[in-house]
Design an enzyme around this catalytic site. Structure first.
Site, PDB file in Angstrom:
ATOM      1  N   GLY A  57      28.791  30.457  19.766  1.00  0.00           N
ATOM      2  CA  GLY A  57      28.239  30.561  21.118  1.00  0.00           C
ATOM      3  C   GLY A  57      28.142  31.977  21.662  1.00  0.00           C
ATOM      4  N   TRP A  59      25.906  34.413  21.058  1.00  0.00           N
ATOM      5  CA  TRP A  59      24.537  34.739  21.506  1.00  0.00           C
ATOM      6  C   TRP A  59      24.192  33.943  22.764  1.00  0.00           C
ATOM      7  CZ3 TRP A  59      20.058  36.011  17.640  1.00  0.00           C
ATOM      8  CH2 TRP A  59      20.455  37.096  16.835  1.00  0.00           C
ATOM      9  N   ASP A  77      23.092  23.939  16.591  1.00  0.00           N
ATOM     10  CA  ASP A  77      23.867  24.341  15.406  1.00  0.00           C
ATOM     11  C   ASP A  77      24.416  23.098  14.715  1.00  0.00           C
ATOM     12  OD1 ASP A  77      25.270  27.303  14.579  1.00  0.00           O
ATOM     13  OD2 ASP A  77      26.125  25.501  13.672  1.00  0.00           O
ATOM     14  N   ASP A  93      20.882  19.644  12.772  1.00  0.00           N
ATOM     15  CA  ASP A  93      20.166  20.504  11.821  1.00  0.00           C
ATOM     16  C   ASP A  93      18.773  20.771  12.388  1.00  0.00           C
ATOM     17  OD1 ASP A  93      18.607  21.470   9.745  1.00  0.00           O
ATOM     18  OD2 ASP A  93      19.596  20.228   8.227  1.00  0.00           O
ATOM     19  N   ASP A 118      20.037  33.330  14.720  1.00  0.00           N
ATOM     20  CA  ASP A 118      21.057  34.054  13.943  1.00  0.00           C
ATOM     21  C   ASP A 118      21.489  33.149  12.785  1.00  0.00           C
ATOM     22  OD1 ASP A 118      22.713  36.236  13.517  1.00  0.00           O
ATOM     23  OD2 ASP A 118      24.325  35.464  14.794  1.00  0.00           O
ATOM     24  N   LYS A 158      17.582  36.645  12.073  1.00  0.00           N
ATOM     25  CA  LYS A 158      18.324  37.331  11.015  1.00  0.00           C
ATOM     26  C   LYS A 158      17.664  37.020   9.681  1.00  0.00           C
ATOM     27  CE  LYS A 158      22.605  35.954  10.186  1.00  0.00           C
ATOM     28  NZ  LYS A 158      23.992  35.942  10.662  1.00  0.00           N
TER      29      LYS A 158
END
Ligand SMILES: C[S@@+](CC[C@H](N)C(=O)[O-])C[C@H]1O[C@@H](n2cnc3c(N)ncnc32)[C@H](O)[C@@H]1O
Length: 247
Positions: A57, A59, A77, A93, A118, A158
């Site tokens: 958590g 971000w 997540d 997912d 991320d 990312k």
């Protein structure tokens, strides 16, 4: 890498961890988003943000600060997060249609101003395979979320350096005014990690394009000489991510 290099890397990592703890952020990753924001100023007050791979958590904490009380953060997540004021954090997912449906229901037709991802797949330890899975995962996140992004919006993700990075960048470059790579200080100790910063989305250039299919076609072209111009434009994928133990 020498023992001394390892020591320096670990030392830097610990330093970011200590700073995260002292500042109340849940992850050292929080500083990466802060540095991305300082450099590119992508998130504004009142924005609606999708935070992909949001656990634990960090971000989401930074993003809720940036969007303020008029804004809104939706996170997804595989793992459950503790509550973050101003954010709706879901477990699931992001590549699964029923999870995507929940995001759409939550948005209720409101467009996204930014997608911040991320996401890191569960590591198997086989670098080539992990990197390839990560590239596919990022492509799937593009496919799900780009149709939800507003004109002028941004996408941060990312990536792990390796095969396919150039190809993916070339696929998404036409949809944004600017696409560039950036390594925040907080991640410079991880040589493989880089953030892709996609600025100023141009939705009219994106219609009906599957990033995953185009990316796969570009990769095939590189590896076997196929022609990228023949890449299909329809969005559908049967790719699904391996879940973490206990999911
Ligand atoms: C580096 S962590 C994110 C850290 C986070 N940005 C923060 O600041 O706290 C990467 C996350 O991606 C998540 N992830 C991996 N695959 C996923 C998937 N298919 N759907 C949703 N989340 C996923 C992992 O569970 C992991 O928590």
């Amino acid at each position: 890498m020498s023992l001394a290099d390892h020591w320096i890397e670990n030392h830097k990592r610990d330093s970011w961890r200590r700073q995260a703890k002292a500042s109340g952020y849940r992850s050292r990753s929080a500083f990466k988003l802060k540095q991305i924001q300082e450099r590119f100023n992508l998130i504004s007050k009142g924005d609606v943000i999708l935070d992909v791979g949001c656990h634990p958590g960090g971000w989401a904490q930074v993003a809720t600060e940036l969007v303020g009380t008029d804004g809104w953060v939706i996170g997804v997540d595989l793992e459950a997060c503790q509550r973050v004021e101003g954010a709706v954090l879901m477990v699931g997912d992001i590549t699964e249609p029923h999870v995507q449906q929940r995001v759409l229901l939550e948005l209720n037709d409101r467009p996204l101003n930014s997608i911040i991802s991320d996401i890191s797949p569960n590591i198997t330890g086989k670098w080539d395979m992990d990197q390839a899975i990560a590239m596919n995962l990022v492509s799937l996140v593009f496919d799900f979320s780009l149709p939800l992004l507003t004109k002028g919006g941004s996408f941060v993700t990312k990536l792990f350096q390796g095969v396919g990075v150039e190809e993916l960048i070339e696929v998404i470059r036409p949809f944004f005014y600017d696409v560039r790579r950036y390594s925040p200080h907080a991640s410079r100790n991880s040589s493989s990690e880089v953030y892709l910063i996609c600025i100023n989305f141009m939705p009219w250039k994106f219609r009906k394009v599957s990033v995953l299919k185009k990316y796969e076609a570009a990769l095939n072209l590189k590896l076997s000489g196929d022609d990228i111009a023949e890449a299909p434009d329809i969005i559908t994928s049967s790719f699904s991510m391996r879940k973490k133990k206990g999911e």
